[in-house]
Design a protein around this motif. Structure first.
Motif: not given
Length: 476
Positions: A153-171, A196-197, A469-476
């Motif tokens: 079972f899997t969640s989608g990408p981590k959902l965060t707010g506008p504040e940048f807290i890392g490129d591994d989060n969806l802002h 997420y945070y 890298l695929e994740n960074m391209i597809v999900e951003k």
């Protein structure tokens, strides 16, 4: 003009070579895990009769002595003193114990090798909480019975707010965007929403509202932008991390009075489960006291990209902190001990715990870490039965899509462990099971050990980097 055309042609050729190389690297990595394939091999059979089993059903605190269990096409068909079935393989479980397979409710999966390591440690289901496109492909292969693996079972990408807290989060920048993402994740096949945070109140509200409409459960890593009590919304099915209780409502103090308020909120919210993830925080302490932790046998099972990047970064961070202030060692130790106190207090008001390790990041090793996590719950005062519930019955009740596992009952999926000793007396009995059944498919100890050997010191760093890298391209 001719020069420009030549340059463009050269660039096109380079891009083509790069794309072909990328495909080749990923295909080679996938070929390396062909040992997990089900078709036309010994994993294909999912019908068995188990005899003379001492069953730990986990829907009650008891042992059903000397029973037969008929597994047909991956489901538990019958449990009885005597079952007459012809033409099926018989497994004699005399003097052994049959327990539900374990469920790790907080993992981060990076490659297929890890799936075999989870199985080897008796984990027959996982809840992945950092969703990426690769996980949708993985989930599809598992559901279509192409590979032997824990139910996934899997969640989608981590959902965060506008504040940048890392490129591994969806802002997320607006409530409208938040709703669109929830709708998209539902359509694409993710099972849950991971908040997420950093989520602000307006965006958090939009996520909750759309999750309700889209019928998607939320798993909450607490956001520091809203009160901790905000996370007890009925759409949120579990709250993660004991450390965040200290970091947020307790404001980085070990304040027992403020803790009482948090305990009261949990007590009022009977619908919600709590995943403490004690091991991942305790591993900070382990890094502080072991200068050679990155070279240990256990770390050989980490994904090489994670080991090179995240494990090393965390180790360097805490080593630097220790050099600046040696008291940090005792501070981290005391906070871990306070986490145990939190578990004790929550247990006193009957909060539902689910076992999650946060495996796959830092130095928290996939599969093996669950045994440490369960031991911490025991240390915090839970009985062996209550500890085992966190990784079986409790976990299965967290989400409706997981209700078909977690206990040994007729009609349930045959995710089972056959073990030598009684875990209700000694939790270490769960290590190195004799057989693991996942969707009724039997894995013996030799096979499980081979899964570990395949995962040890694997060389798929580049393939892992390409998937990220695929994740960074597809999900951003």
């Amino acid at each position: 003009m001719k020069i420009v055309k030549r340059v463009l042609k050269f660039i096109a050729i380079l891009i083509g070579i790069l794309l072909i190389s990328t495909v080749i690297v990923v295909l080679i990595d996938q070929q390396s895990t062909n040992y997990l394939k089900i078709k036309n091999n010994k994993f294909a059979n999912n019908t068995y009769l188990i005899t003379n089993a001492n069953i730990i059903p986990m829907n009650q605190d008891t042992i059903l002595v000397d029973k037969m269990v008929y597994i047909k096409e991956g489901l538990i068909q019958n449990i009885s003193d005597n079952i007459e079935i012809k033409g099926v393989e018989i497994i004699d479980a005399k003097n052994k114990y049959l327990s539900p397979g374990l469920i790790d409710m907080h993992v981060h999966v990076w490659d297929r090798y890890e799936l075999g390591v989870y199985l080897s440690n008796g984990i027959t289901s996982v809840r992945n909480l950092w969703g990426m496109p690769m996980h949708l492909r993985l989930k599809e292969d598992i559901e279509n019975n192409k590979i032997i693996a824990p139910i996934f079972f899997t969640s989608g990408p981590k959902l965060t707010g506008p504040e940048f807290i890392g490129d591994d989060n969806l802002h997320l920048v607006s409530p409208i965007e938040a709703k669109e993402k929830v709708i998209s994740y539902k359509k694409r096949g993710y099972d849950f929403i991971k908040t997420y945070y950093g989520l602000t109140e307006d965006i958090f509200d939009a996520v909750i509202e759309q999750a309700l409409v889209s019928n998607m459960d939320i798993v909450a890593h607490p956001s520091h932008k809203v009160p901790y009590s905000y996370h007890f919304n009925p759409q949120i099915k579990s709250i993660e991390h004991a450390e965040d209780i200290i970091q947020q409502p307790l404001n980085y103090t070990l304040d027992t009075l403020k803790l009482k308020e948090v305990i009261t909120d949990f007590k009022k919210s009977k619908h919600i489960a709590f995943s403490p993830t004690l091991t991942v925080y305790n591993n900070i302490y382990q890094m502080l006291i072991d200068d050679n932790i990155l070279e240990t046998e256990a770390l050989q099972f980490m994904n090489p990209l994670i080991k090179k990047v995240d494990s090393k970064a965390q180790f360097d961070r805490w080593t630097t902190s220790k050099l600046k202030d040696s008291s940090v060692v005792n501070t981290i130790k005391k906070q871990h001990e306070f986490h145990l106190e939190i578990i004790k207090k929550l247990h006193e008001v009957d909060v539902t715990f689910i076992c999650g390790t946060d495996a796959g990041i830092g130095v928290t090793v996939p599969g093996f870490s669950i045994h440490q996590e369960l031991a911490f719950y025991k240390e915090a005062g839970l009985s062996n039965y209550e500890v085992l519930k966190t990784a079986t019955l409790n976990a299965s009740k967290t989400h409706s899509i997981m209700n078909t596992m977690g206990t040994i009952e007729v009609g349930k999926i045959a995710n089972l462990l056959l073990i030598d000793d009684n875990p209700l007396l000694d939790l270490s009995a769960l290590k190195n099971p004799t057989y693991v059944f996942v969707k009724g498919r039997k894995l013996d100890r030799e096979t499980l050990d081979s899964f570990e050997n395949k995962a040890r010191n694997r060389s798929n760093l580049i393939a892992s980097a390409l998937r990220y890298l695929e994740n960074m391209i597809v999900e951003k």
